[in-house]
Design an enzyme around this catalytic site. Structure first.
Site, PDB file in Angstrom:
ATOM      1  NE  ARG A   2       3.847  63.390  29.391  1.00 31.46           N
ATOM      2  CZ  ARG A   2       3.458  63.796  30.582  1.00 31.46           C
ATOM      3  NH1 ARG A   2       3.674  63.051  31.638  1.00 31.46           N
ATOM      4  NH2 ARG A   2       2.854  64.952  30.740  1.00 31.46           N
ATOM      5  NE  ARG A   6       8.002  69.443  27.564  1.00 32.37           N
ATOM      6  CZ  ARG A   6       6.948  70.068  28.057  1.00 32.37           C
ATOM      7  NH1 ARG A   6       7.051  70.709  29.196  1.00 32.37           N
ATOM      8  NH2 ARG A   6       5.794  70.056  27.429  1.00 32.37           N
ATOM      9  NE  ARG A  15      11.456  76.441  27.729  1.00 34.04           N
ATOM     10  CZ  ARG A  15      11.213  77.621  28.269  1.00 34.04           C
ATOM     11  NH1 ARG A  15      11.354  78.721  27.566  1.00 34.04           N
ATOM     12  NH2 ARG A  15      10.816  77.708  29.525  1.00 34.04           N
ATOM     13  CG  ASP A  51       1.917  72.383  28.934  1.00 37.70           C
ATOM     14  OD1 ASP A  51       2.959  72.052  29.516  1.00 37.70           O
ATOM     15  OD2 ASP A  51       0.836  72.572  29.519  1.00 37.70           O
ATOM     16  CE1 TYR A 109      -0.969  71.717  36.233  1.00 41.16           C
ATOM     17  CE2 TYR A 109      -1.705  69.772  35.030  1.00 41.16           C
ATOM     18  CZ  TYR A 109      -0.704  70.480  35.661  1.00 41.16           C
ATOM     19  OH  TYR A 109       0.571  69.945  35.738  1.00 41.16           O
TER      20      TYR A 109
END
Length: 301
Positions: A2, A6, A15, A51, A109
């Protein structure tokens, strides 16, 4: 692994040109990021880039990512009445570009307004407004389960329900406030006909109920040995397990990293139904070479 993508140079280059939300919103860019770890590391599967908080956009809660500060929720839920004001969401259209999360993590969240270590606002809402809490969790369960099923209809070969924060709860609180909603989300996802992975962190104390909530595969972190976890959830031909190397081990000297990888493999003992993985996401400072070495050791047996 996971979040491995990124921290690859290819992702960092993207990015510099696009925001995180732009990468999520544009399917062609999300697909590019998804495939980067497969092409660079040789892993056996990839998690569709997204996300977990994307559902907050159609819910009108507001979502942004401040540099170096993580997600920010501009209109967090702090009162019971706000739950009833949430608009209906059609996952297949309003979230046609992805989502994979669990009701509790989303609720946390939504209430906290961002990341937290104490979950004070979440638990206070849960204890003081139980009716509103269950209403919120029910809505998130239907949303999450429905969208996971939509991903399967769109071609996903497996689904994963992330409950990254659930380990902050006691076993009793999990059973009362979360279990029925996770069970519903997993039931809806499982109706799609593809395998469903139920993943959480710090779940050692509530692993039995966590597994009982559902999932064809149970993800476990490094806080419990994988053979012990497997015994707790019940070894059977119909149940698999995923995990569970500590992500920090990837920063260790190579001999220590190899020792820990082989320990996980030895505890799994070649039994069918083991998916080797990290116990959580890849850390930003992880060397690509360490990830490549792990893949080679696992493939080599």
């Amino acid at each position: 692994m996971r979040q491995a993508g990124r921290y690859l140079p290819e992702y960092r280059a993207l990015r510099q040109r696009y925001s995180l939300l732009e990468l999520c919103h544009k399917p062609e860019l999300a697909a590019q990021v998804t495939l980067q770890p497969v092409e660079r590391l040789g892993v056996d599967a990839a998690i569709l880039f997204a996300d977990i908080l994307l559902p907050f956009e159609p819910l009108g809660l507001g979502l942004s990512f401040a540099a170096g500060e993580g997600p920010q929720i501009t209109r967090p839920i702090r009162e019971a009445g706000q739950v009833l004001e949430l608009p209906p969401v059609d996952p297949a259209t309003d979230l046609a570009y992805v989502m994979e999360a669990a009701p509790f993590t989303l609720a946390s969240y939504a209430i906290e307004g961002g990341a937290t270590r104490t979950f004070t606002l979440t638990k206070r809402f849960m204890y003081s407004e139980p009716r509103a809490w269950h209403e919120l969790m029910q809505r998130f369960a239907e949303l999450v389960g429905g969208y996971l099923a939509a991903q399967a209809r769109a071609g996903a070969g497996a689904l994963q329900l992330f409950d990254s924060w659930v380990g902050c709860l006691s076993p009793a609180d999990y059973a009362t406030y979360v279990f029925p909603h996770s069970q519903r989300a997993l039931e809806l996802a499982g109706a799609s006909g593809v395998p469903v992975i139920h993943f959480g962190t710090d779940t050692a104390t509530l692993l039995v109920d966590f597994a009982r909530a559902g999932g064809d595969v149970i993800g476990v972190d490094w806080r419990v040995p994988i053979d012990v976890a497997w015994e707790r959830i019940g070894i059977s031909p119909s149940r698999a397990i995923q995990g569970n190397l500590d992500p920090v081990a990837l920063l260790a000297p190579r001999p220590e990293l190899e020792r820990q990888v082989r320990d996980v493999l030895a505890r799994a003992a070649g039994r069918p139904g083991h998916i080797f993985n990290l116990g959580h996401g890849v850390l930003p400072e992880t060397p690509v070479e360490a990830l490549q070495a792990v893949v080679e050791w696992v493939h080599g047996g």
